[in-house]
Write a protein that holds these residues in place. Structure first.
Motif, PDB file in Angstrom:
ATOM      1  N   LEU A   1       0.786  -1.234   0.000  1.00  0.00           N
ATOM      2  CA  LEU A   1       0.000   0.000   0.000  1.00  0.00           C
ATOM      3  C   LEU A   1       0.816   1.280   0.000  1.00  0.00           C
ATOM      4  CD1 LEU A   1      -2.810  -1.093   2.486  1.00  0.00           C
ATOM      5  CD2 LEU A   1      -2.867  -1.102  -0.012  1.00  0.00           C
ATOM      6  N   GLY A   2       1.938   1.314   0.703  1.00  0.00           N
ATOM      7  CA  GLY A   2       2.652   2.580   0.727  1.00  0.00           C
ATOM      8  C   GLY A   2       3.969   2.523   1.477  1.00  0.00           C
TER       9      GLY A   2
ATOM     10  N   GLY B   1       3.087   5.388  -3.152  1.00  0.00           N
ATOM     11  CA  GLY B   1       2.406   4.111  -3.268  1.00  0.00           C
ATOM     12  C   GLY B   1       2.201   3.738  -4.722  1.00  0.00           C
TER      13      GLY B   1
ATOM     14  N   ARG C   1       6.865   0.478   5.543  1.00  0.00           N
ATOM     15  CA  ARG C   1       5.875   0.186   4.507  1.00  0.00           C
ATOM     16  C   ARG C   1       4.673  -0.479   5.152  1.00  0.00           C
ATOM     17  NH1 ARG C   1       5.911  -5.188   1.004  1.00  0.00           N
ATOM     18  NH2 ARG C   1       7.410  -6.514   2.098  1.00  0.00           N
TER      19      ARG C   1
END
Length: 341
Positions: free
Chosen positions: A87-88, A273, A143
């Motif tokens: 996701l990021g 992301g 992350r």
């Protein structure tokens, strides 16, 4: 008794746990050759010992994203083998250059967990640290990953970490000895220095690369990334192999040379992301937006904060009127790089 592992599921993550990732990796010049074969990477500091020595380094370090990919790959069997999506990122910092012959190890601390409302998956936050054979920190980043649940049982209590929106300039680590006061712009490939860029400027990097199945699978194997969605076409309902997001990241970074040839070293990953999936046959293009410019105390060295966007569409287009990413946008990355003043 089974000898194989199905990997961790959401219920297996406990805040505070530190996971030691298996299989140390010694990297040499072969990694550089393969990296430059896979991506159109041309930044001079990562290409030439002569250029690096003129900038005060003992020789040319390996590309910054080689460090990232190798560390990331170590984490996959423990963090994202059963992931739905990566996701990021946040709070990423490159601390020590990666030199040929270094051996990389990695650990991750679980810093957050949150079950999704559907009850079948949850989000896990980890802070990952990569070190060399001397114990020196190479890279650290956060992350968060959406991970499948094993069953319908109870989930761990929710903990959501409070993360910085961007790494402070004062926290950027400049490699020991790096000096851009005698920087050779002709050999670097472009005349543009820090003062030639303005906040808000958008740079279209012009070129594109069409992604091939063989190349992305070679790259993913190179970093020892074992995520099933990148190799096994039966692992997705659409029957497609998902391109590793880091492959798109390196393509975009390499394409950014055209317009940002002097953004020589990545020193921080502020956030970002993977906005939409990438598949073989897609043509990846890139554009950058200048977010911030800063001076440092190192001789001749400034810092430039950039938004790097990988897209299948046009430069400058990021989100629609609804605030959602445009369907063509693949990657939205916010990072700091070092540039001569």
């Amino acid at each position: 008794m089974t000898k194989t592992s199905a990997g961790r599921f959401f219920e297996d993550y406990i805040v505070g746990d530190v996971i030691t990732h298996a299989v140390p990796r010694t990297v040499k010049m072969g990694e550089r050759a393969l990296y430059h074969a896979l991506y159109p990477a041309r930044h001079a500091l990562h290409s030439s010992d002569m250029f690096a020595q003129a900038c005060g380094l003992p020789f040319s370090p390996l590309d910054d994203l080689v460090t990232f990919h190798t560390v990331f790959g170590k984490t996959v069997p423990d963090i994202s083998l059963n992931a739905v999506a990566n996701l990021g990122y946040a709070e990423g910092r490159w601390i020590t250059p990666l030199w040929p012959g270094d051996t990389i190890t990695a650990t991750s601390e679980v810093i957050g967990v949150k079950e999704n409302s559907n009850g079948t998956s949850g989000v896990v936050w980890v802070r990952t640290t990569g070190r060399n054979q001397h114990g020196d920190m190479l890279l650290t980043y956060v992350r968060w990953v959406m991970v499948r649940k094993r069953g319908s049982g109870p989930a761990p209590s929710t903990v959501v970490p409070d993360l910085q929106k961007a790494v402070n300039v004062a926290d950027l680590v400049i490699p020991r000895g790096l000096d851009f006061s005698g920087y050779d712009f002709a050999l670097a490939g472009e005349p543009h220095r820090l003062g030639n860029y303005t906040v808000g400027e958008v740079i279209d990097h012009v070129d594109g690369v069409t992604v091939e199945e063989a190349e992305h699978m070679l790259a993913t194997r190179l970093w020892q990334n074992t995520a099933k969605v990148h190799f096994d076409a039966t692992n997705r309902a659409d029957g497609k192999r998902l391109i590793y997001g880091g492959h798109v990241m390196s393509l975009a970074r390499a394409l950014s040379f055209n317009g940002l040839a002097n953004a020589q070293m990545i020193v921080a990953l502020n956030g970002g992301g993977h906005a939409n999936p990438c598949f073989a046959g897609d043509t990846v293009r890139a554009w950058s937006e200048v977010l911030e410019i800063a001076e440092t105390s190192a001789p001749g060295i400034g810092a430039i904060r950039l938004r790097l966007v990988a897209t299948k569409g046009q430069a400058g287009l990021l989100r629609g009127a609804d605030g959602k990413y445009d369907p063509d946008v693949l990657l939205d990355l916010d990072y700091w790089a070092l540039m001569p003043v």
